[in-house]
Write an enzyme that holds these catalytic residues in place. Structure first.
Site, PDB file in Angstrom:
ATOM      1  CE  LYS A   1      -1.528   3.054   1.892  1.00  0.00           C
ATOM      2  NZ  LYS A   1      -1.383   4.484   1.441  1.00  0.00           N
TER       3      LYS A   1
ATOM      4  CD  GLU B   1      12.711   1.344  10.318  1.00  0.00           C
ATOM      5  OE1 GLU B   1      13.221   0.278  10.645  1.00  0.00           O
ATOM      6  OE2 GLU B   1      13.199   2.443  10.616  1.00  0.00           O
TER       7      GLU B   1
ATOM      8  CB  CYS C   1      12.914   9.452   8.422  1.00  0.00           C
ATOM      9  SG  CYS C   1      13.913   8.098   7.824  1.00  0.00           S
TER      10      CYS C   1
ATOM     11  CD  GLU D   1      10.249  14.146  10.365  1.00  0.00           C
ATOM     12  OE1 GLU D   1       9.054  13.869  10.518  1.00  0.00           O
ATOM     13  OE2 GLU D   1      11.102  13.302  10.060  1.00  0.00           O
TER      14      GLU D   1
HETATM   15  N1  NAI Z   1      11.934   5.841   9.663  1.00  0.00           N
HETATM   16  C1  NAI Z   1      12.002   5.811   8.363  1.00  0.00           C
HETATM   17  O1  NAI Z   1      12.700   4.987   7.739  1.00  0.00           O
HETATM   18  C2  NAI Z   1      11.192   6.791   7.594  1.00  0.00           C
HETATM   19  C3  NAI Z   1      10.273   7.639   8.190  1.00  0.00           C
HETATM   20  N2  NAI Z   1       9.550   8.518   7.423  1.00  0.00           N
HETATM   21  C4  NAI Z   1       8.628   9.448   8.060  1.00  0.00           C
HETATM   22  O2  NAI Z   1       7.374   9.503   7.320  1.00  0.00           O
HETATM   23  C5  NAI Z   1       6.891  10.836   7.288  1.00  0.00           C
HETATM   24  C6  NAI Z   1       6.750  11.293   5.863  1.00  0.00           C
HETATM   25  O3  NAI Z   1       6.161  10.299   5.072  1.00  0.00           O
HETATM   26  P1  NAI Z   1       4.599  10.320   4.824  1.00  0.00           P
HETATM   27  O4  NAI Z   1       4.284   9.393   3.704  1.00  0.00           O
HETATM   28  O5  NAI Z   1       4.097  11.728   4.748  1.00  0.00           O
HETATM   29  O6  NAI Z   1       4.053   9.699   6.194  1.00  0.00           O
HETATM   30  P2  NAI Z   1       2.557   9.329   6.560  1.00  0.00           P
HETATM   31  O7  NAI Z   1       2.640   8.748   7.903  1.00  0.00           O
HETATM   32  O8  NAI Z   1       1.625  10.456   6.310  1.00  0.00           O
HETATM   33  O9  NAI Z   1       2.146   8.184   5.497  1.00  0.00           O
HETATM   34  C7  NAI Z   1       2.878   6.991   5.450  1.00  0.00           C
HETATM   35  C8  NAI Z   1       1.983   5.917   4.853  1.00  0.00           C
HETATM   36  O10 NAI Z   1       0.893   5.696   5.729  1.00  0.00           O
HETATM   37  C9  NAI Z   1      -0.323   5.838   5.010  1.00  0.00           C
HETATM   38  N3  NAI Z   1      -1.360   6.288   5.934  1.00  0.00           N
HETATM   39  C10 NAI Z   1      -1.878   7.531   6.070  1.00  0.00           C
HETATM   40  N4  NAI Z   1      -2.862   7.534   7.001  1.00  0.00           N
HETATM   41  C11 NAI Z   1      -2.959   6.250   7.463  1.00  0.00           C
HETATM   42  C12 NAI Z   1      -3.769   5.593   8.435  1.00  0.00           C
HETATM   43  N5  NAI Z   1      -4.697   6.256   9.117  1.00  0.00           N
HETATM   44  N6  NAI Z   1      -3.590   4.264   8.628  1.00  0.00           N
HETATM   45  C13 NAI Z   1      -2.645   3.594   7.927  1.00  0.00           C
HETATM   46  N7  NAI Z   1      -1.844   4.155   7.010  1.00  0.00           N
HETATM   47  C14 NAI Z   1      -1.998   5.471   6.786  1.00  0.00           C
HETATM   48  C15 NAI Z   1       0.005   6.815   3.922  1.00  0.00           C
HETATM   49  O11 NAI Z   1      -0.930   6.701   2.867  1.00  0.00           O
HETATM   50  C16 NAI Z   1       1.386   6.326   3.516  1.00  0.00           C
HETATM   51  O12 NAI Z   1       1.255   5.208   2.671  1.00  0.00           O
HETATM   52  C17 NAI Z   1       7.906  11.657   8.039  1.00  0.00           C
HETATM   53  O13 NAI Z   1       7.493  11.785   9.388  1.00  0.00           O
HETATM   54  C18 NAI Z   1       9.190  10.834   7.986  1.00  0.00           C
HETATM   55  O14 NAI Z   1      10.029  11.104   9.072  1.00  0.00           O
HETATM   56  C19 NAI Z   1       9.663   8.577   6.069  1.00  0.00           C
HETATM   57  C20 NAI Z   1      10.562   7.720   5.458  1.00  0.00           C
HETATM   58  C21 NAI Z   1      11.417   6.812   6.169  1.00  0.00           C
HETATM   59  O1  LIG Z   2      12.817   7.868   4.036  1.00  0.00           O
HETATM   60  C1  LIG Z   2      13.873   7.874   4.584  1.00  0.00           C
HETATM   61  O2  LIG Z   2      14.268   8.811   5.217  1.00  0.00           O
HETATM   62  C2  LIG Z   2      14.764   6.691   4.396  1.00  0.00           C
HETATM   63  O3  LIG Z   2      14.529   5.713   5.339  1.00  0.00           O
HETATM   64  C3  LIG Z   2      16.163   7.187   4.532  1.00  0.00           C
HETATM   65  S1  LIG Z   2      17.247   6.163   3.730  1.00  0.00           S
HETATM   66  O4  LIG Z   2      17.088   4.792   4.264  1.00  0.00           O
HETATM   67  O5  LIG Z   2      16.858   6.198   2.300  1.00  0.00           O
HETATM   68  O6  LIG Z   2      18.536   6.742   3.975  1.00  0.00           O
END
Ligand code: NAI
Ligand SMILES: O=C(O)[C@H](O)CS(=O)(=O)O
Length: 476
Positions: free
Chosen positions: A172, A247, A281, A379
């Site tokens: 998804k 994550e 992130c 963030e």
């Molecule tokens: N720890 C890591 O490896 C990473 C963390 N992030 C974090 O993700 C955020 C940015 O990415 P976004 O896609 O905007 O995050 P988001 O949390 O808004 O969405 C992530 C996924 O969850 C889905 N989603 C939205 N509402 C939902 C619900 N109620 N139940 C289940 N799924 C739902 C979205 O459609 C998307 O597929 C930032 O906070 C960033 O720090 C992003 C990439 C990597």
């Molecule tokens: O979405 C992210 O921030 C990724 O997890 C970072 S990385 O793994 O591509 O460095």
């Protein structure tokens, strides 16, 4: 307008459904549509995956590895098309998108091999008439929910180990960037994955995720995204004690000590801070520089930031693409305005660039930053580098740890003992030491505190999709 579809039980599906537009953040143009699926489509995908589980998990790890390696080859053969799709739907500069395709493919290569090393064990028995063993089994059907900022790598970092372990998947993707997932699915079909093993559902996040969470045929949810949504999933998981890998968000501190190699520190901070226009992130979000080198660092760093070219990601010269959407742009502007109002100085940048409906923000450096500013607590997810002066190592560590997050942190110091003492006090799952780009497929990626549960990548990445079964064998 190209209409893309979902993929369920070996068929492209959803042609009859309403659609969602996919928008290019560089110019606001609609580049395609995907089906607006929901509970019913998620149920069909779960049933398909459940039917495929027995046969897929009965293959040997070597046979499953063959599919993963074929998919890796196809990703690399189609690097340009995958990269362009990514750039068009989420704005990442092409040079970064190409890098992500290779990074994403490396997870398939890594986990094709890791699947062959899921070892059980025998345990010395305390009784002569018993033999004690631990067998390893695939956890079952997996739901994979991914964010928009790394639309290829976040998928393969999940489906790689899941498929290698013997688990069929339901993907998804984010509504902001579903087309990369569609292209990846096309390559899964070309790679010959049996029907039901790989499924793609697009549409209502809450309905699809809700079904993944409450359907008992789904044994595991692996999620990457914001901490806010992660917490919702934890609450939803309670009814069935659904297994979760999370994550989540970060708020990375970058500590530049007075014995740092200044050029190396500037390079590392630029690399971390402005990757994907600051929308990762693990981007540096709070930069702490020791007072003895503060002015020199601010000057050298700002000079490098001013060289960064803002533009459409399709332009090979672009370093900083658009932000993902209007909300993202407004959040960045809000953080900068708040900091300036509370006394921070805009050294360079500090303004949005609205061109052809594009969502751009100039790479920004702010000095004279203090703890009370919003961007030092939340963030930013944008190209803004707040730099705060610190006096001592102790103060730097205290400030670095002063956050609910614990994903990535960075330390720039050329003194080994000093660096080690600082790092061992940091509550972060990932630390870059004189390095602004720590990510790789073979390392355990994940956070402490509210940045998540579990690790992805590395040999630990398989654990999320494996159950241990202890077998006590009477032999009398
Ligand atoms: N720890 C890591 O490896 C990473 C963390 N992030 C974090 O993700 C955020 C940015 O990415 P976004 O896609 O905007 O995050 P988001 O949390 O808004 O969405 C992530 C996924 O969850 C889905 N989603 C939205 N509402 C939902 C619900 N109620 N139940 C289940 N799924 C739902 C979205 O459609 C998307 O597929 C930032 O906070 C960033 O720090 C992003 C990439 C990597
Ligand atoms: O979405 C992210 O921030 C990724 O997890 C970072 S990385 O793994 O591509 O460095």
């Amino acid at each position: 307008m190209k209409k893309y579809l979902m993929y369920v039980d070996g068929e492209w599906a959803g042609n009859e459904l309403d659609t969602m537009d996919v928008v290019n953040p560089a110019n606001g143009e609609v580049i395609g549509t995907v089906p607006y699926g929901g509970k019913k489509e998620a149920q069909a995908a779960i049933e398909a995956a459940d039917r495929a589980f027995s046969s897929w998990s009965s293959l040997t790890a070597y046979e499953r590895a063959g599919y993963l390696k074929k998919l890796q080859e196809l990703m690399l053969e189609n690097e340009e098309e995958l990269a362009e799709t990514m750039t068009l739907e989420m704005g990442k500069p092409m040079k970064e998108s190409r890098g992500e395709v290779r990074y994403a493919a490396s997870f398939l290569e890594w986990f094709a091999e890791e699947g062959k090393r899921v070892y059980g064990e025998t345990i010395p028995s305390h009784l002569g008439g018993k033999r004690l063993q631990v067998w390893k089994k695939p956890v079952g059907v997996v739901g994979a929910i991914t964010p928009w900022n790394f639309p290829a790598a976040m998928l393969t970092r999940k489906i790689g180990p899941a498929l290698a372990a013997g688990c069929p998947v339901i993907m998804k993707p984010s509504r902001e960037s579903p087309l990369t997932a569609v292209k990846l699915t096309e390559l899964c079909v070309e790679a010959g994955f049996p029907k039901g093993v790989v499924n793609l559902v697009t549409g209502s996040s809450s309905q699809i995720a809700g079904e993944l969470m409450q359907n008992e045929k789904v044994r595991k949810i692996t999620f990457t995204g914001s901490t806010e949504i992660g917490k919702q999933l934890i609450r939803q998981s309670a009814d069935q004690v659904k297994k979760l890998s999370l994550e989540l968000g970060g708020h990375a501190p970058m500590l530049v000590m007075d014995d740092a190699d200044l050029d190396k520190a500037v390079k590392g901070v630029v690399a971390s801070k402005f990757r994907n226009a600051g929308q990762t992130c693990i981007c540096g979000n709070r930069i702490f520089v020791q007072s003895g080198i503060y002015d020199e660092f601010v000057q050298k760093f700002s000079e490098e930031v001013q060289k960064l070219k803002v533009g459409d990601g399709l332009d090979e010269e672009t370093d900083i693409g658009p932000l993902i959407n209007k909300d993202g742009l407004e959040k960045v502007a809000r953080h900068v305005e708040d900091a300036a109002r509370k006394g921070a100085k805009v050294v360079t940048g500090g303004k949005p660039i609205t061109v052809k409906n594009g969502m751009y923000y100039t790479p920004t450096v702010m000095s004279e930053v203090s703890e009370d500013m919003i961007l030092m607590k939340e963030e930013t997810f944008g190209p803004v580098a707040p730099i705060m002066k610190v006096e001592t190592d102790e103060e730097a560590v205290r400030l670095a740890n002063q956050t609910p997050y614990g994903l990535a942190a960075y330390v720039f110091s050329e003194n080994v003992a000093r660096g080690m003492k600082i790092i061992e006090q940091l509550d972060y799952g990932i630390v870059g030491w004189n390095d602004g780009a720590p990510s790789a497929a073979q390392v355990p990626f994940g956070g402490m505190k509210e940045s998540g549960i579990g690790r992805e990548g590395g040999h630990e990445g398989m654990d999320a999709f494996i159950e241990s079964q202890y077998v006590s064998i009477g032999i009398d």
